[in-house]
Motif scaffolding. Structure first.
Motif, mmCIF file in Angstrom:
data_model
loop_
_atom_site.group_PDB
_atom_site.id
_atom_site.type_symbol
_atom_site.label_atom_id
_atom_site.label_comp_id
_atom_site.label_asym_id
_atom_site.label_seq_id
_atom_site.Cartn_x
_atom_site.Cartn_y
_atom_site.Cartn_z
ATOM 1 N N UNK A 129 0.796 -1.225 0.000
ATOM 2 C CA UNK A 129 0.000 0.000 0.000
ATOM 3 C C UNK A 129 0.834 1.283 0.000
ATOM 4 N N UNK A 130 2.140 1.184 0.038
ATOM 5 C CA UNK A 130 2.975 2.378 0.183
ATOM 6 C C UNK A 130 3.065 3.169 -1.124
ATOM 7 N N UNK A 131 3.071 4.493 -0.985
ATOM 8 C CA UNK A 131 3.248 5.392 -2.123
ATOM 9 C C UNK A 131 4.681 5.919 -2.217
ATOM 10 N N UNK A 132 5.439 5.784 -1.125
ATOM 11 C CA UNK A 132 6.810 6.302 -1.114
ATOM 12 C C UNK A 132 7.670 5.456 -0.189
ATOM 13 N N UNK A 192 17.408 11.844 13.730
ATOM 14 C CA UNK A 192 16.055 11.309 13.563
ATOM 15 C C UNK A 192 15.044 12.433 13.358
ATOM 16 N N UNK A 193 15.395 13.646 13.793
ATOM 17 C CA UNK A 193 14.519 14.805 13.595
ATOM 18 C C UNK A 193 14.363 15.090 12.102
ATOM 19 N N UNK A 194 15.467 15.033 11.359
ATOM 20 C CA UNK A 194 15.403 15.250 9.910
ATOM 21 C C UNK A 194 14.549 14.183 9.244
ATOM 22 N N UNK A 195 14.737 12.946 9.671
ATOM 23 C CA UNK A 195 13.979 11.844 9.092
ATOM 24 C C UNK A 195 12.493 12.005 9.377
ATOM 25 N N UNK A 196 12.161 12.419 10.579
ATOM 26 C CA UNK A 196 10.756 12.632 10.942
ATOM 27 C C UNK A 196 10.142 13.770 10.129
ATOM 28 N N UNK A 197 10.946 14.798 9.825
ATOM 29 C CA UNK A 197 10.437 15.919 9.029
ATOM 30 C C UNK A 197 10.048 15.457 7.625
ATOM 31 N N UNK A 198 10.824 14.554 7.048
ATOM 32 C CA UNK A 198 10.502 14.019 5.721
ATOM 33 C C UNK A 198 9.250 13.154 5.788
ATOM 34 N N UNK A 199 9.164 12.317 6.811
ATOM 35 C CA UNK A 199 7.976 11.472 6.974
ATOM 36 C C UNK A 199 6.731 12.335 7.132
ATOM 37 N N UNK A 200 6.832 13.387 7.908
ATOM 38 C CA UNK A 200 5.685 14.286 8.125
ATOM 39 C C UNK A 200 5.269 14.963 6.822
ATOM 40 N N UNK A 201 6.238 15.413 6.035
ATOM 41 C CA UNK A 201 5.929 16.059 4.756
ATOM 42 C C UNK A 201 5.244 15.084 3.801
ATOM 43 N N UNK A 202 5.696 13.856 3.763
ATOM 44 C CA UNK A 202 5.062 12.857 2.902
ATOM 45 C C UNK A 202 3.638 12.559 3.357
ATOM 46 N N UNK A 203 3.409 12.487 4.649
ATOM 47 C CA UNK A 203 2.051 12.227 5.156
ATOM 48 C C UNK A 203 1.116 13.382 4.812
ATOM 49 N N UNK A 233 1.316 15.214 2.181
ATOM 50 C CA UNK A 233 1.029 15.140 0.749
ATOM 51 C C UNK A 233 0.051 14.027 0.422
ATOM 52 N N UNK A 234 0.084 12.971 1.175
ATOM 53 C CA UNK A 234 -0.749 11.803 0.879
ATOM 54 C C UNK A 234 -1.872 11.612 1.894
ATOM 55 N N UNK A 235 -2.394 12.707 2.395
ATOM 56 C CA UNK A 235 -3.587 12.671 3.259
ATOM 57 C C UNK A 235 -3.432 11.724 4.437
ATOM 58 N N UNK A 236 -2.287 11.805 5.092
ATOM 59 C CA UNK A 236 -2.063 11.019 6.296
ATOM 60 C C UNK A 236 -1.513 9.634 6.062
ATOM 61 N N UNK A 237 -1.339 9.247 4.813
ATOM 62 C CA UNK A 237 -0.840 7.906 4.516
ATOM 63 C C UNK A 237 0.655 7.822 4.824
ATOM 64 N N UNK A 254 6.568 1.954 13.926
ATOM 65 C CA UNK A 254 6.310 0.518 13.885
ATOM 66 C C UNK A 254 4.831 0.212 14.020
ATOM 67 N N UNK A 255 4.182 0.922 14.907
ATOM 68 C CA UNK A 255 2.756 0.679 15.125
ATOM 69 C C UNK A 255 1.935 0.985 13.878
ATOM 70 N N UNK A 256 2.435 1.888 13.043
ATOM 71 C CA UNK A 256 1.710 2.267 11.828
ATOM 72 C C UNK A 256 2.273 1.613 10.569
ATOM 73 N N UNK A 257 3.132 0.621 10.758
ATOM 74 C CA UNK A 257 3.686 -0.101 9.619
ATOM 75 C C UNK A 257 4.577 0.741 8.749
ATOM 76 N N UNK A 258 5.223 1.754 9.319
ATOM 77 C CA UNK A 258 6.031 2.686 8.528
ATOM 78 C C UNK A 258 7.519 2.410 8.625
ATOM 79 N N UNK A 259 7.931 1.281 9.209
ATOM 80 C CA UNK A 259 9.350 1.023 9.409
ATOM 81 C C UNK A 259 9.669 -0.431 9.103
#
Length: 591
Positions: A365-368, A389-400, A402-406, A434-439
């Motif tokens: 189901x992943x888009x990115x 990890x702050x930089x990594x979280x910023x990218x994850x947040x930006x992608x979410x 863009x994709x309506x929380x996905x 992990x809880x959201x299947x994002x890792x």
């Protein structure tokens, strides 16, 4: 016991003069060498007796004189003088009957004749080239591919019979001399048949090229296009247009003029069909990566050919159609995924990577996909820098956003995770992912490059990384053109502005030849300035086309989720491949 030389005489040690005492300022005596040659032999050599005459550069004899003349004529580009010297050396009053030139000297002569001024010769240079080649074979000097190619260039330029002779030389060089023809071997032959309008013979040349595993490039394809167009062979023109589309991005001006002449011809106006299966055309465009259908000429009637500009979001200034961002086709995608899988299974622990493949098959189901280490180590090469990890979280947040929380999928090596879990804030963030299947954590002993690359290809989605993918892993893939096209279409670069991630998305359209679902064509012309906004395109469509401007069909479902404005944000910031922003902190996560 003294050492024995190859001739059997004892090698005497060097005898040196007395060295100065320590602290002396006088210079040391020069070493005195003991001659290893008897006095009589030395005298004989000085007198020129014996058979050891020095040959080659600076030597005497007709070959040396001719060599110096050929070198001088080559420097000046004087083919006539070079041939005069050659003829005098092999057939003149002072000719040496057993004269044999070095292979490069024969090639020098043929190369000079291939580019000679015809006015300097009483007959065509082809006659001189044949004499050189005949002498070469007569004295038993083996020709090289360069020899045959230069000879073919000369004789192909002579006349129609010369073109046939040139093709015979090239097509039989493997059987006669064990030589593999190269692209440059065929080019003069194709050019000759192009001038003569011999379409059938040009097709035979291309067929021989294919049998020799030689692929035509733009000059050869332009020749085939022109000879097909002059013959009125619409099917061949269509075939070569698609070969041109696969071989080049933007065409040169000469090729653009060939295309313009074809589309303005009467034969082009009659080529095509009015009835076709629109769904079949759309499906073919998607299967081919979004840039063409390859189902033949659609519609009929005269063509309108315009030179236009294309807007920032891909709108054609002529017909209003929005150009596609062209992806690799489905077959290439599958080959790419299979090659990555095969290489990874060879170099990784097989059970680990097989387990990842099975997991990915159940999570499509992943888009990115996110190259976690590349982002977390971006510009961290300073004293207080580390794994951010702050930089990594910023990218994850930006992608979410863009994709309506996905959620995207972050790939990280488990040794990184173990270290990060020691901090409470990091531990909370990782547990949330992990809880959201994002890792997904790659195991010990593995290289996470294989994991994020395979995931992005297998799921046909975007890959967020600044990695230029040029190291040893990607060299294993070879220089296939579809790898570069895939990277252009799927990789998302990033930077940061005041802590917020700024994603540089793939360009909203591709600067390559495109064929639309209505049968129109768009052909980009080479722009030397490198400014995409200044590029001129050929917009080619039927004059009676009344359908509204078309939207591009895309092969990648991710592209459908990106609005044109979002895509153009990335296009404005994209950089040439060789001028990409420097990436620091590149990692290789391996125990």
């Amino acid at each position: 016991m003294g050492l024995i030389s190859a001739t059997g005489s004892a090698l005497l040690p060097r005898v040196y003069g007395p060295w100065p005492l320590s602290g002396s300022k006088s210079k040391p005596s020069l070493p005195v060498r003991v001659s290893l040659q008897p006095p009589m032999a030395t005298a004989a050599a000085a007198a020129g007796d014996g058979t050891r005459r020095k040959r080659g550069r600076g030597g005497k004899g007709p070959n040396s004189d001719l060599s110096r003349t050929l070198t001088d004529c080559t420097r000046r580009g004087d083919a006539a003088a070079a041939m005069a010297a050659f003829d005098a050396a092999v057939s003149g009053p002072d000719a040496a009957p057993d004269l044999r030139l070095a292979a490069h000297q024969y090639n020098q002569l043929l190369h000079l004749l291939a580019s000679a001024d015809r006015a300097a010769f009483p007959a065509h240079p082809a006659a001189a080239a044949r004499r050189v080649f005949a002498h070469m074979l007569g004295v038993g000097a083996p020709p090289s591919e360069a020899t045959i190619t230069s000879l073919a260039r000369v004789v192909a330029a002579a006349d129609a019979e010369g073109a046939d002779e040139a093709f015979g030389l090239v097509s039989t060089m493997r059987e006669k001399y064990g030589l593999a023809p190269r692209l440059r071997s065929y080019s003069p032959v194709l050019a000759a048949f192009r001038r003569a309008g011999e379409a059938g013979k040009a097709y035979a040349v291309e067929a021989h090229m294919a049998a020799s595993a030689v692929s035509p490039e733009e000059p050869e394809l332009a020749a085939l296009l022109e000879v097909s167009a002059k013959a009125g062979d619409a099917d061949k023109v269509y075939e070569y247009m698609h070969k041109l589309r696969r071989a080049v991005g933007c065409v040169k001006e000469e090729t653009a003029e060939v295309l313009e002449a074809w589309f303005r011809s009467e034969k082009a106006a009659t080529a095509g069909k009015m009835d076709w299966d629109a769904c079949q055309v759309k499906d073919a465009i998607v299967a081919n990566g979004g840039g063409c259908h390859q189902l033949g000429w659609l519609q009929s009637g005269p063509w309108m050919v315009q030179r236009v500009k294309v807007g920032a979001e891909g709108e054609c200034g002529g017909c209003g159609c929005r150009l596609a961002s062209v992806d690799i086709d489905m077959e290439e995608t599958q080959k790419f995924a299979d090659s990555i899988s095969g290489l990874a299974l060879e170099r990784e622990t097989k059970a680990n990577f097989s387990q990842f493949q099975e997991w990915l098959e159940a999570h499509k189901e992943y888009e990115a996909i996110v190259d976690g280490a590349n982002i977390a180590l971006y510009q961290q090469n300073f004293a207080e820098g580390g794994f951010s990890l702050v930089q990594l979280d910023a990218v994850v947040t930006e992608l979410r956003d863009r994709y309506n929380g996905k959620w995207p999928l972050v790939i990280l090596h488990n040794k990184r995770i173990a270290k990060l879990m020691e901090t409470a804030s990091n531990r909370h963030l990782i547990e949330t992912w992990r809880a959201n299947g994002a890792l997904y954590t790659s195991p010990s002993g593995s290289n996470d490059d294989w994991y994020w690359l395979y995931a992005a290809i297998g799921l046909n989605c975007l890959l967020v990384t600044n990695d230029e993918m040029r190291d040893h892993i990607f060299e294993l893939l070879g220089s296939s053109s579809f790898f570069y096209k895939w990277k252009q279409r799927h990789r998302v670069k990033y930077t940061f502005n005041k802590g917020k991630a700024v994603l540089v998305l793939p360009p909203p359209y591709s600067s390559e030849i495109q064929e639309s679902e209505t049968g129109s064509w768009h052909v980009p012309i080479e722009e030397k300035s490198g400014d995409e906004r200044a590029r001129t395109w050929l917009c080619i469509g039927r004059t009676d086309l009344t359908k509204p401007p078309c939207e591009p069909l895309v092969a990648n479902r991710v592209a459908q989720d990106l609005s044109p404005s979002e895509a153009s944000n990335g296009a404005g910031q994209r950089q040439p491949e060789e001028q990409a922003a420097p990436v620091t902190g590149k990692r290789k996560d391996r125990d």
